[in-house]
Design a protein around this motif. Structure first.
Motif, PDB file in Angstrom:
ATOM      1  N   SER A  90       0.844  -1.197   0.000  1.00 40.87           N
ATOM      2  CA  SER A  90       0.000   0.000   0.000  1.00 40.87           C
ATOM      3  C   SER A  90       0.878   1.246   0.000  1.00 40.87           C
ATOM      4  O   SER A  90       1.873   1.299   0.714  1.00 40.87           O
ATOM      5  CB  SER A  90      -0.879  -0.006   1.260  1.00 40.87           C
ATOM      6  OG  SER A  90      -1.414   1.285   1.479  1.00 40.87           O
ATOM      7  N   ARG A  91       0.509   2.238  -0.799  1.00 44.89           N
ATOM      8  CA  ARG A  91       1.232   3.519  -0.758  1.00 44.89           C
ATOM      9  C   ARG A  91       0.702   4.399   0.364  1.00 44.89           C
ATOM     10  O   ARG A  91       1.370   5.327   0.795  1.00 44.89           O
ATOM     11  CB  ARG A  91       1.125   4.264  -2.093  1.00 44.89           C
ATOM     12  CG  ARG A  91       1.780   3.508  -3.217  1.00 44.89           C
ATOM     13  CD  ARG A  91       2.303   4.391  -4.349  1.00 44.89           C
ATOM     14  NE  ARG A  91       2.984   3.537  -5.320  1.00 44.89           N
ATOM     15  CZ  ARG A  91       4.248   3.146  -5.216  1.00 44.89           C
ATOM     16  NH1 ARG A  91       4.991   3.551  -4.218  1.00 44.89           N
ATOM     17  NH2 ARG A  91       4.773   2.344  -6.121  1.00 44.89           N
ATOM     18  N   GLU A  92      -0.489   4.113   0.847  1.00 44.91           N
ATOM     19  CA  GLU A  92      -1.120   4.944   1.887  1.00 44.91           C
ATOM     20  C   GLU A  92      -0.665   4.546   3.281  1.00 44.91           C
ATOM     21  O   GLU A  92      -0.644   5.363   4.191  1.00 44.91           O
ATOM     22  CB  GLU A  92      -2.655   4.805   1.828  1.00 44.91           C
ATOM     23  CG  GLU A  92      -3.301   5.592   0.700  1.00 44.91           C
ATOM     24  CD  GLU A  92      -3.059   4.965  -0.661  1.00 44.91           C
ATOM     25  OE1 GLU A  92      -3.258   3.751  -0.799  1.00 44.91           O
ATOM     26  OE2 GLU A  92      -2.623   5.686  -1.589  1.00 44.91           O
ATOM     27  N   ASP A  94       2.071   2.185   5.777  1.00 46.04           N
ATOM     28  CA  ASP A  94       3.336   1.448   5.862  1.00 46.04           C
ATOM     29  C   ASP A  94       3.077   0.073   6.481  1.00 46.04           C
ATOM     30  O   ASP A  94       2.792  -0.029   7.673  1.00 46.04           O
ATOM     31  CB  ASP A  94       4.344   2.240   6.700  1.00 46.04           C
ATOM     32  CG  ASP A  94       5.682   1.516   6.781  1.00 46.04           C
ATOM     33  OD1 ASP A  94       5.850   0.471   6.097  1.00 46.04           O
ATOM     34  OD2 ASP A  94       6.554   1.988   7.533  1.00 46.04           O
ATOM     35  N   TRP A 130       4.494  -5.612  -3.884  1.00 45.25           N
ATOM     36  CA  TRP A 130       5.538  -4.897  -3.136  1.00 45.25           C
ATOM     37  C   TRP A 130       6.719  -4.603  -4.060  1.00 45.25           C
ATOM     38  O   TRP A 130       7.180  -5.493  -4.761  1.00 45.25           O
ATOM     39  CB  TRP A 130       6.026  -5.755  -1.950  1.00 45.25           C
ATOM     40  CG  TRP A 130       6.454  -4.896  -0.799  1.00 45.25           C
ATOM     41  CD1 TRP A 130       7.591  -4.135  -0.738  1.00 45.25           C
ATOM     42  CD2 TRP A 130       5.756  -4.664   0.413  1.00 45.25           C
ATOM     43  NE1 TRP A 130       7.630  -3.453   0.455  1.00 45.25           N
ATOM     44  CE2 TRP A 130       6.520  -3.758   1.187  1.00 45.25           C
ATOM     45  CE3 TRP A 130       4.540  -5.144   0.942  1.00 45.25           C
ATOM     46  CZ2 TRP A 130       6.129  -3.314   2.445  1.00 45.25           C
ATOM     47  CZ3 TRP A 130       4.155  -4.706   2.190  1.00 45.25           C
ATOM     48  CH2 TRP A 130       4.940  -3.801   2.930  1.00 45.25           C
ATOM     49  N   ASP A 134      12.480  -2.885  -2.019  1.00 44.96           N
ATOM     50  CA  ASP A 134      12.057  -2.743  -0.621  1.00 44.96           C
ATOM     51  C   ASP A 134      11.750  -4.111  -0.007  1.00 44.96           C
ATOM     52  O   ASP A 134      12.068  -4.367   1.165  1.00 44.96           O
ATOM     53  CB  ASP A 134      10.832  -1.828  -0.570  1.00 44.96           C
ATOM     54  CG  ASP A 134      10.659  -1.199   0.805  1.00 44.96           C
ATOM     55  OD1 ASP A 134      11.659  -0.715   1.364  1.00 44.96           O
ATOM     56  OD2 ASP A 134       9.533  -1.231   1.324  1.00 44.96           O
TER      57      ASP A 134
END
Ligand code: AR6
Length: 171
Positions: A90-92, A94, A130, A134
């Motif tokens: 998710s970018r929103e 962590d 993902w 990262d």
């Protein structure tokens, strides 16, 4: 107890010989695509039967994200499959801690079943989206910080990009 040696392998995780092979599963434990599909295909129906039994006995609502559980490895060259549920990227939000938990919990389950050699895929770095770099940083950092009786962890990377990302973080 201590930190396992880490090796990188380019290839298919279902070809590996290890005490335990980790599956990038989903919370249903009932199969899917990617690594999950390959493990059930190559390992045969015994794995799905064990997953169904676990659903019925312990995980009626599914296995939570970040957790891990072991079954037979069926026809794979392993004693155990350890199913872990990675977080969807998710970018929103962590969700790194949940991804780290997959590696920690899988090693804890490996210790429970007495596995000394464990093969991992790049959990969450496929269908769950993902970013590979990262995912590799979290995977290597978490295994390096582990205190386990597992002596060797192999990361089995399907393609050159995944292998390169893991190699960067291993250095
Ligand atoms: N061996 C090694 N790596 C593989 C293999 C293989 N045979 N197949 C794919 N990869 P994914 P996720 C790589 O999608 O992101 C399933 O439907 C792949 O290129 O298997 O955690 C489950 O049921 C990627 O780099 O797992 C879940 O619903 C990495 O393994 C969902 O997908 C992980 O990709 C889990 O998604």
């Amino acid at each position: 107890m201590g930190t396992p040696d880490i090796v990188l392998v380019r290839g298919d995780i279902t070809d590996q010989h290890a005490d335990a092979i980790v599956n990038a599963a989903n919370s249903s434990l009932l199969g899917g695509g990617g690594v999950d599909g390959a493990i059930h295909r190559r390992g045969g129906p015994e794995i799905l039967a064990a997953c169904r039994a676990l659903r019925a006995s312990h995980y009626g609502k599914g296995l939570a994200t970040g957790r891990a559980v072991a079954t037979t490895a069926g026809r794979l060259h392993a004693e155990h499959v350890i199913h872990t549920v990675g977080p969807v990227f998710s970018r929103e939000e962590d969700r790194s801690e949940l991804l780290a938990s997959c590696y920690r919990e899988s090693l804890r389950v490996a210790d429970e079943v007495g596995a000394r050699t464990v093969a991992f895929p790049a959990v969450s770095a496929g269908i769950y989206g993902w970013p590979m770099d990262d995912a590799a940083r979290i995977a290597i950092g978490t295994v390096r910080a582990a205190d386990t009786s597992v002596t060797r962890v192999s990361f089995v990377l399907f393609d050159e990009q995944a292998y390169a990302a893991f190699a960067t973080h291993l250095d």
